[in-house]
Design an enzyme around this catalytic site. Structure first.
Site, PDB file in Angstrom:
ATOM      1  N   HIS A  29       0.830  -1.204   0.000  1.00  0.00           N
ATOM      2  CA  HIS A  29       0.000   0.000   0.000  1.00  0.00           C
ATOM      3  C   HIS A  29       0.864   1.253   0.000  1.00  0.00           C
ATOM      4  O   HIS A  29       2.029   1.229   0.431  1.00  0.00           O
ATOM      5  CB  HIS A  29      -0.888   0.043   1.255  1.00  0.00           C
ATOM      6  N   ASP A 244       2.603  -6.719   2.207  1.00  0.00           N
ATOM      7  CA  ASP A 244       1.539  -6.007   2.927  1.00  0.00           C
ATOM      8  C   ASP A 244       2.071  -4.752   3.614  1.00  0.00           C
ATOM      9  O   ASP A 244       1.426  -4.215   4.518  1.00  0.00           O
ATOM     10  CB  ASP A 244       0.821  -6.917   3.938  1.00  0.00           C
TER      11      ASP A 244
END
Length: 291
Positions: A29, A244
């Site tokens: 992200h 992640d």
């Protein structure tokens, strides 16, 4: 809203594992920076700023050449931070966005032109209200002509109810974080068996990310390895992996991303499996034009 998230690891280790050329972090992200890309007012958590420049430095340290950014709920359906990062990447980054039910065709095309290749649906309690199932059906039908896929994020106990819906969707489905099983219950637990059954349908893919999320024993996440290795060895052509980063909603033991890379020696124990996981499979899904 107060910032209740831990900062990401300040100095991740350099992994011992040398990754193959073209290796892809298929789940990470970018957050903010909030001064440039504000977080959504309806968010359920406020992350630390995690800009593209920091992610680029991390990937260089880890030996990762390509990136798939996944839109997270803290930015809602405003995909601007992700699109900005993709535009800066010189073609090495693709995205998975989040869109509203009434998104226009023009906006979907703009996202496609900006490097988006899928949309994400959340069915996770701590991220707010579940995706509306009618909206999921409608949006899946609308993205199919673009060649996109849907990414589905759910808690393990939701799969029994969700599976019938997912099987009806006319696009490939990518399941986040191994379906989030409880690692302490072992690979014979019912939700994981359901996931394996679902994966027998070749429209389904799964990310063997999230060892730090499903673990009960903590680092070095040995209890998570059997789940990931089972998926990689049984479905070697439809598995993806990601860090992640920056690990939103991790409340303790912030992962060392270098250690997560080294865990791949146990998850994908042969050179062939590792190359499929990190290079071949993400190329098929996100850069098919290069194959």
């Amino acid at each position: 809203m107060a910032n209740e998230n831990l900062p990401f690891h300040p100095s991740p280790s350099i992994p011992a594992l040398n990754l193959p050329t073209g290796a892809c972090d298929a789940h990470c992200h970018v957050f903010g920076p909030a001064a440039d890309f504000p977080f959504a007012p309806q968010r359920t958590y406020t992350p630390v700023d995690a800009p593209w420049s920091t992610l680029v430095d991390l990937h260089e340290k880890l030996g990762l050449d390509r990136t798939v950014l996944v839109q997270a709920s803290c930015h809602g359906t405003d995909n601007a931070a992700m699109l900005d990062a993709i535009a800066r990447s010189n073609g090495t980054c693709r995205g998975v966005g989040m869109v509203a039910r009434d998104v226009s065709d023009a906006e979907l095309q703009r996202l496609h032109d900006g490097g988006v290749r899928g949309i994400r649906f959340n069915f996770v309690t701590h991220l707010g209200q579940d995706a509306d199932t009618d909206a999921v059906r409608e949006l899946a039908a609308r993205i199919a002509p673009l060649g996109w896929h849907a990414v589905v994020h759910f808690e393990a106990d939701r799969l029994e109810v969700l599976a019938p819906l997912l099987k009806t969707l006319p696009v490939p489905l990518v399941i986040d974080h191994m379906g989030r099983p409880d690692a302490s219950r072992g690979v014979d637990q019912a939700p994981f068996k359901m996931l394996l059954d679902l994966m027998e349908d070749d429209r389904f893919w799964v990310k063997v990310s999230g060892a730090e999320r499903i673990t009960k024993s903590g680092p070095p996440y040995a209890d998570a390895v059997p789940f990931a290795r089972t998926l990689v060895t049984r479905f070697e052509d439809r598995v993806l992996w990601g860090t992640d980063w920056p690990h939103p909603n991790i409340k303790k033991n912030m992962p060392d991303d270098g250690a997560l890379v080294d865990l791949l020696t146990q998850i994908a124990p042969t050179e062939e499996l590792l190359k499929k996981l990190l290079v071949t499979n993400p190329s098929r899904l996100y850069w098919p034009e290069t194959i």
